[in-house]
Design an enzyme around this catalytic site. Structure first.
Site, PDB file in Angstrom:
ATOM      1  N   LYS A 181       0.822  -1.205   0.000  1.00 35.93           N
ATOM      2  CA  LYS A 181       0.000   0.000   0.000  1.00 35.93           C
ATOM      3  C   LYS A 181       0.858   1.258   0.000  1.00 35.93           C
ATOM      4  O   LYS A 181       2.014   1.249   0.474  1.00 35.93           O
ATOM      5  CB  LYS A 181      -0.961  -0.025   1.188  1.00 35.93           C
ATOM      6  CG  LYS A 181      -0.282  -0.097   2.535  1.00 35.93           C
ATOM      7  CD  LYS A 181      -1.206  -0.609   3.632  1.00 35.93           C
ATOM      8  CE  LYS A 181      -2.336   0.338   3.940  1.00 35.93           C
ATOM      9  NZ  LYS A 181      -3.102  -0.093   5.150  1.00 35.93           N
ATOM     10  N   SER A 187      -8.046   0.009   5.073  1.00 31.17           N
ATOM     11  CA  SER A 187      -7.312   0.936   4.220  1.00 31.17           C
ATOM     12  C   SER A 187      -6.415   0.244   3.187  1.00 31.17           C
ATOM     13  O   SER A 187      -5.943   0.882   2.263  1.00 31.17           O
ATOM     14  CB  SER A 187      -6.445   1.847   5.096  1.00 31.17           C
ATOM     15  OG  SER A 187      -5.482   1.088   5.821  1.00 31.17           O
ATOM     16  N   SER A 205      -7.736  -2.968   8.745  1.00 29.84           N
ATOM     17  CA  SER A 205      -7.248  -2.494   7.450  1.00 29.84           C
ATOM     18  C   SER A 205      -6.647  -3.562   6.544  1.00 29.84           C
ATOM     19  O   SER A 205      -6.492  -3.334   5.354  1.00 29.84           O
ATOM     20  CB  SER A 205      -6.212  -1.381   7.657  1.00 29.84           C
ATOM     21  OG  SER A 205      -6.841  -0.235   8.173  1.00 29.84           O
TER      22      SER A 205
END
Length: 538
Positions: free
Chosen positions: A144, A219, A243
């Protein structure tokens, strides 16, 4: 006659009436909540009509459907070249990214050069030596945006950092590279990782590969999305409120949140690694459960893997104590739906058949405080959201930003404004109360699980929602967040697709440092129910 010691006076008429009224009001709230969810679904199905649905195209090369450990083995055995594997995944990203918008920056040229160097190494080293020293040699991976990768964009999803590139690798990325992994690029997140969808004003919105009308979660949403779409075989996520697990759930792949404190945090969302107590953990994400333990071993180090987690020890599944719970209990969250209850009960029934011990249903009373407890502990984190949102150049003020958003002049998404509102408006819990409730739950769950138990728990009350629906269902992430509060290891397990072709799944929870039990159960569930189902016909 004297009152018997320890006896209690019967409740007064007033107390009886108040309790009855409370139950009636609670049930009324639940019915209203369910009715509201029903109306939201009707609206979403009308707004996002079937003609707007799109899925990613089928893969053209069977290499894209291999596990990471399988690819590593084939590269070591010279059955396939790393350059071929890397180019295959690069081509796939280029094919699907216009549809899903998952990868926000790439390093394809560098990856190809690294793969060519790997092929030269493979030609001169023994297979056994490579497996021992570099278990992921030649295997591409992604991570990410908020996890620092040297030379690659590190924006945290905010416009103030649109041109910022990381000066060095985060510790977890450095460890995977040292194990032979080849970075392909970074993936989309919400601003500063603080929302349950992956959307920002800089890179836009990431779309679910099973249905582009739906969320990928957050996320680590872009990361789960590109893996599910076969654009990457392996990824590193981070988890502070679900997440890793929420995106893995919505995208139908495996993910593992390790016991808190095992993985290094340097380079995760600008952390130095010296901040002290935190709920965040980095963890592995993959389409296949067999990739999780090897990558976890790389991320935490061999010493911790052997001494603290005993990852090499066999887990006799028949002797496991399996318990389950079918609801969170926090009335802010939506009610469990049948298509989410069904995979949980499939798993329960399976272990009832193979276990020597009875599978028991449990209720943990303090779970009804999940959101309040998570909100208390997130405010204890070293990451100050309003400060980070300004790229550490002051603070972004909710009362100033709200009118700017209303007039279309804000640099931030509505999700960021909502998060600012939570910090500005929601009351701060009394520390003594919050910490007592947290400690009480940790004690209760760890006593139930002991040294040889796992908890089967719902992933969510409903499958992946339509885009923006999370704004009217903001508490559903609590099904994941409770285990960040409790610092427990959890594996997210895909359990196939529902009638609409959307992934469903469950969480497998262990006591502290019992990650191997979670992974063993996940492996059994993959064997029994198939695990990952591609978003396209195979």
């Amino acid at each position: 006659m004297a009152e018997t010691k320890g006896s209690k006076e019967p409740p007064s008429t007033k107390q009886v009436v108040c309790r009855a009224l409370s139950r009636v009001l609670l049930q009324a709230f639940i019915w209203i909540h369910q009715g509201f969810d029903y109306i939201v679904d009707i609206f979403c199905n009308w707004w996002y009509n079937e003609s707007k649905r799109q899925i990613v195209p089928p893969v053209k090369d069977p290499l894209l459907l291999e596990s990471a450990v399988s690819l590593a083995e084939k590269i070591r055995k010279k059955e396939v070249r790393s350059e071929e594997v890397v180019k295959c995944f690069i081509a796939r990203i280029r094919e699907v990214n216009p549809i899903i918008n998952a990868v926000t920056d790439e390093c394809f040229d560098e990856a190809i050069e690294e793969a060519q160097a790997v092929d030269a190494i493979v030609a001169s080293r023994s297979e056994e030596e490579l497996k021992r020293e570099k278990p992921f040699l030649g295997v591409p991976f992604t991570t990410k945006d908020s996890t620092a990768c040297k030379g690659v964009l590190h924006t945290l999803g905010i416009q103030a950092r649109k041109d910022v590139r990381a000066d060095e690798d985060s510790e977890v990325v450095a460890r995977l590279k040292a194990a032979g992994g080849i970075l392909l690029g970074v993936t989309n997140i919400p601003e500063i990782n603080m929302w349950c969808e992956s959307r920002n004003m800089l890179h836009g919105q990431t779309n679910n590969p099973y249905d582009t009308r739906r969320t990928v979660g957050g996320s680590s949403g872009g990361e789960a999305c590109v893996i599910a779409a076969c654009g990457s075989p392996l990824g590193i996520g981070s988890d502070i409120g679900g997440s890793i697990r929420l995106p893995c759930f919505t995208c139908g792949i495996f993910g593992h949140k390790p016991t808190t404190g095992l993985t290094p945090t340097r380079g995760l969302t600008l952390r130095t690694g010296e901040e002290g107590r935190t709920m965040v953990s980095a963890g592995p994400m993959s389409r296949y459960v067999q990739d999780l333990a090897p990558l976890l071993r790389v991320l935490i180090g061999e010493d911790k893997a052997v001494k603290e987690l005993q990852l090499d020890d066999e887990v006799p599944l028949a002797n496991l104590q399996v318990v389950y719970s079918d609801a969170l209990g926090d009335i802010r969250a939506s009610a469990m739906r049948p298509d989410m209850m069904e995979p949980l009960m499939r798993a329960v029934n399976h272990f009832q058949e193979i276990s020597k011990l009875p599978v028991r249903k449990i209720h943990i009373k303090n779970m009804k405080y999940t959101f309040r407890l998570w909100h208390y502990w997130i405010l204890k984190e070293p990451c100050d959201f309003s400060y980070e949102l300004s790229n550490r150049k002051g603070r972004v003020d909710f009362w100033r930003e709200l009118p700017l958003k209303l007039f279309g002049m804000s640099n931030f998404t509505l999700a960021a404004i909502v998060r600012l509102a939570m910090e500005a408006i929601l009351p701060v819990e009394v520390p003594a109360w919050a910490e007592e409730k947290t400690n009480s739950m940790v004690k209760e769950i760890t006593e139930i699980l002991g040294e040889n138990g796992v908890l089967l728990f719902p992933s969510s009350p409903m499958p992946a929602m339509h885009h923006y629906a999370s704004f009217v269902r903001p508490y559903n992430f609590a099904y994941f967040a409770i285990f960040n509060v409790l610092n427990l290891p959890v594996t997210q397990v895909p359990m196939g697709l529902n009638a609409e072709g959307i992934p469903v799944g469950i969480q497998v929870v262990g006591a502290p440092n019992k990650d191997r039990l979670c992974l063993a159960v996940a492996k059994e569930l993959q064997k029994a129910f198939g695990g990952y189902v591609p978003p396209f016909p195979v």
